[in-house]
Design an enzyme around this catalytic site. Structure first.
Site, PDB file in Angstrom:
ATOM      1  N   GLY A  27      -3.858   1.805  15.629  1.00  0.00           N
ATOM      2  CA  GLY A  27      -5.240   0.615  15.515  1.00  0.00           C
ATOM      3  C   GLY A  27      -5.121   0.345  17.138  1.00  0.00           C
ATOM      4  O   GLY A  27      -4.052  -1.048  16.872  1.00  0.00           O
ATOM      5  N   GLN A  33      -5.498   3.335  -7.213  1.00  0.00           N
ATOM      6  CA  GLN A  33      -6.415   3.567  -6.548  1.00  0.00           C
ATOM      7  C   GLN A  33      -7.413   4.904  -6.472  1.00  0.00           C
ATOM      8  O   GLN A  33      -6.514   6.105  -7.157  1.00  0.00           O
ATOM      9  CB  GLN A  33      -6.394   4.129  -4.879  1.00  0.00           C
ATOM     10  CG  GLN A  33      -7.249   3.675  -3.832  1.00  0.00           C
ATOM     11  CD  GLN A  33      -6.751   4.318  -2.165  1.00  0.00           C
ATOM     12  OE1 GLN A  33      -6.177   3.862  -2.404  1.00  0.00           O
ATOM     13  NE2 GLN A  33      -8.192   4.625  -1.360  1.00  0.00           N
ATOM     14  N   ASN A  49      -2.147  -2.362  15.982  1.00  0.00           N
ATOM     15  CA  ASN A  49      -2.056  -3.256  14.855  1.00  0.00           C
ATOM     16  C   ASN A  49      -0.835  -2.661  13.854  1.00  0.00           C
ATOM     17  O   ASN A  49      -0.734  -1.607  13.963  1.00  0.00           O
ATOM     18  CB  ASN A  49      -3.273  -2.773  13.681  1.00  0.00           C
ATOM     19  CG  ASN A  49      -3.384  -3.389  12.301  1.00  0.00           C
ATOM     20  OD1 ASN A  49      -2.160  -4.185  12.008  1.00  0.00           O
ATOM     21  ND2 ASN A  49      -4.091  -2.140  11.044  1.00  0.00           N
ATOM     22  N   LEU A 107       1.137  -1.258  -0.338  1.00  0.00           N
ATOM     23  CA  LEU A 107      -0.021   0.025   0.204  1.00  0.00           C
ATOM     24  C   LEU A 107       0.874   1.027   0.178  1.00  0.00           C
ATOM     25  O   LEU A 107       1.034   1.205   0.909  1.00  0.00           O
ATOM     26  CB  LEU A 107      -0.672  -0.328   1.581  1.00  0.00           C
ATOM     27  CG  LEU A 107      -1.764  -1.319   1.308  1.00  0.00           C
ATOM     28  CD1 LEU A 107      -2.237  -0.973   2.618  1.00  0.00           C
ATOM     29  CD2 LEU A 107      -2.468  -1.243   0.394  1.00  0.00           C
ATOM     30  N   ARG A 122       1.317  14.504   7.237  1.00  0.00           N
ATOM     31  CA  ARG A 122       2.401  15.545   8.407  1.00  0.00           C
ATOM     32  C   ARG A 122       3.448  14.994   7.874  1.00  0.00           C
ATOM     33  O   ARG A 122       4.864  15.242   9.281  1.00  0.00           O
ATOM     34  CB  ARG A 122       2.024  13.888   9.712  1.00  0.00           C
ATOM     35  CG  ARG A 122       0.891  14.086  10.106  1.00  0.00           C
ATOM     36  CD  ARG A 122       0.946  13.140  11.549  1.00  0.00           C
ATOM     37  NE  ARG A 122       0.098  11.681  11.352  1.00  0.00           N
ATOM     38  CZ  ARG A 122      -0.157  10.427  11.468  1.00  0.00           C
ATOM     39  NH1 ARG A 122      -0.307  10.970  12.748  1.00  0.00           N
ATOM     40  NH2 ARG A 122      -0.494  10.099  11.466  1.00  0.00           N
ATOM     41  N   ARG A 137      36.010  13.481  -5.896  1.00  0.00           N
ATOM     42  CA  ARG A 137      34.795  12.809  -7.054  1.00  0.00           C
ATOM     43  C   ARG A 137      35.092  12.268  -7.326  1.00  0.00           C
ATOM     44  O   ARG A 137      35.816  10.857  -7.790  1.00  0.00           O
ATOM     45  CB  ARG A 137      34.703  14.235  -8.089  1.00  0.00           C
ATOM     46  CG  ARG A 137      34.017  15.374  -7.637  1.00  0.00           C
ATOM     47  CD  ARG A 137      34.728  16.882  -8.040  1.00  0.00           C
ATOM     48  NE  ARG A 137      34.099  16.924  -9.539  1.00  0.00           N
ATOM     49  CZ  ARG A 137      34.236  17.687 -10.506  1.00  0.00           C
ATOM     50  NH1 ARG A 137      35.391  18.264 -10.910  1.00  0.00           N
ATOM     51  NH2 ARG A 137      33.979  17.298 -11.541  1.00  0.00           N
TER      52      ARG A 137
END
Length: 460
Positions: free
Chosen positions: A146, A76, A176, A9, A16, A338
């Site tokens: 949760g 989605q 959770n 997901l 935030r 570099r």
């Protein structure tokens, strides 16, 4: 263990974080959150690996495909929530009876989620015969997570989000992690009837567990290491988690025989390799695939990016990128290397030296205040202070070749392309424009003009 599909997901904005880029593309120990979670999930060898995108979908999808061209990208729609994300994924993956076996679902904002924990979760799920299994952990401060609500027998009744929990539910410390394993058929049924009747107006995947209980037991597996499943919601959490992880990395290297004087100021990314008896002094940042050999000393205040430092070399107060430092070479202080440099054994690049695509031979020294770019310098040559290889003509980068046993005077300019033979001596202030044969001495002379009793214009 057989894993039919894994769904990551990665659709959220991560408000935030207060960032112009999606949260999943922020970095942790050298890799993005998304890259790290994809690493761990891919290690389980799922038949299909899907990434759900929404916020800055093209940008996140490009990052996922750069990791794996075979990753299935799921977009989605405007309906919010993790439940809706999984609905979209299952529709695309063939939820109408075509997908069988176990389906892993993982959030992409847990940068320390590891394949061992996921493997144990999947094994527990398949051995228990659960229709669904939740990965949980117990926190001293569960704020924001949760809560796992169990019955008297320890079975999972439901998961209650922070904003929907009552006072007794808020007191629960088992939370959770947003990682689940479902039987594909159970998941299909469980997400079909999701509703957004909650304080956030979102389709929660956690609500699917209520339906899942009707089609099989819902179990929970507690992650052995709470740090591995800790999520990142803002930059404060990111800093705290990064610090905790880095301390573990430093402790592991110290137990393997590496001296790290101050782990609090030493940052080591995951792909770095350090041999025993190496010493890392305070203020160092070791990035990418950096390799440090036995008895090498790095620091203080040194950054190494994809660099190789051979045994007994010293790199002090410098920045080194994509360069190879030979055995017992000495770099620094205040040296800027570099990409593309190759240093021989016991060579040196000293204070305020910059190099790029330079090959420095064994025992050759560039002590101070010089720029060496697109150059090859032989063995046991000394480059005097303030020398420059003028490698750029405004269109092309040209190479300079300086032989072995050469003594280069201070303040020399080598106008590339140019070649200087072996055992050459150059005079101070020389501008070398043409080929110099072996065993020669070269100098260039400019007439000095002196104007006596000179006054600047404002004093006239």
């Amino acid at each position: 263990m057989a894993l039919s599909a894994a769904i990551i997901l990665a659709a959220g904005e991560g408000t935030r974080m207060r960032s112009a880029k999606p949260k999943v593309l922020h970095t942790f120990a050298g890799k993005t959150f998304l890259n790290r979670v994809m690493d761990s999930v891919a290690a389980l060898d799922p038949d299909t690996l899907a990434v759900v995108v929404r916020y800055q979908a093209e940008r996140v999808a490009a990052a996922a495909r750069s990791y794996s061209e075979d990753a299935a990208i799921v977009e989605q729609d405007d309906k919010p929530g993790t439940g809706r994300a999984v609905q979209c994924a299952m529709n695309q993956l063939g939820a109408a009876g075509e997908l069988t076996g176990s389906v892993l679902i993982a959030a992409s904002d847990m940068p320390l989620l590891d394949s061992d924990t996921l493997g144990m979760l999947l094994d527990f799920h398949e051995r228990s015969g659960n229709g669904a299994t939740v990965l949980t952990t117990v926190l001293d401060d569960p704020t924001g997570y949760g809560r796992i609500i169990r019955d008297r027998d320890g079975n999972v009744l439901r998961i209650v989000e922070q904003k929907d929990a009552n006072s007794s539910e808020l007191a629960v410390r088992e939370v959770n992690t947003s990682v689940y394993v479902f039987d594909a058929a159970v998941l299909t049924k469980a997400i079909a009837g999701l509703k957004a009747d909650n304080a956030q107006g979102e389709f929660y995947l956690t609500d699917a567990l209520e339906t899942a209980k009707e089609n099989g037991a819902v179990g929970a597996f507690a992650a052995p290491d709470p740090l591995s499943v800790e999520g990142v919601n803002d930059r404060v959490q990111l800093a705290e988690l990064a610090k905790a992880h880095n301390l573990r990395v430093c402790e592991r290297w110290m137990r393997d025989g590496v001296t790290i004087l101050d782990p609090a100021t030493t940052w080591i990314e995951d792909e770095v390799e350090i041999a025993r008896d190496a010493t890392i002094l305070p203020g160092c940042f070791l990035q990418g695939h950096t390799v440090i050999g036995e008895e090498a000393v790095v620091g203080p205040y040194t950054t190494l990016i994809d660099a190789t430092v051979d045994a007994q070399a010293v790199v002090e107060r410098s920045r080194v990128q994509e360069s190879h430092i030979g055995r017992a070479a000495n770099i620094g202080p205040w040296t800027y290397l570099r990409p593309g440099n190759e240093f021989g054994e016991e060579s040196k690049a000293g204070a305020f030296v910059e190099m790029k695509k330079a090959h420095i031979g064994n025992g050759t020294k560039v002590p101070h205040l010089s720029y060496v770019g697109d150059a090859e310098v032989g063995d046991h040559t000394n480059i005097g202070g303030g020398c420059i290889t003028a490698n750029y003509d405004g269109v092309h980068k040209n190479r300079t070749k300086i032989g072995s046993g050469v003594h280069v005077g201070a303040g020399n300019m080598f106008v590339a392309p140019v070649e200087v033979g072996d055992n050459v001596t150059t005079g101070a202030g020389s501008v070398v424009r043409h080929e110099v044969p072996d065993d020669a001495m070269v100098y260039s002379e400019n007439t000095q003009h002196t104007v006596e009793n000179w006054k600047p214009a404002w004093e006239r």
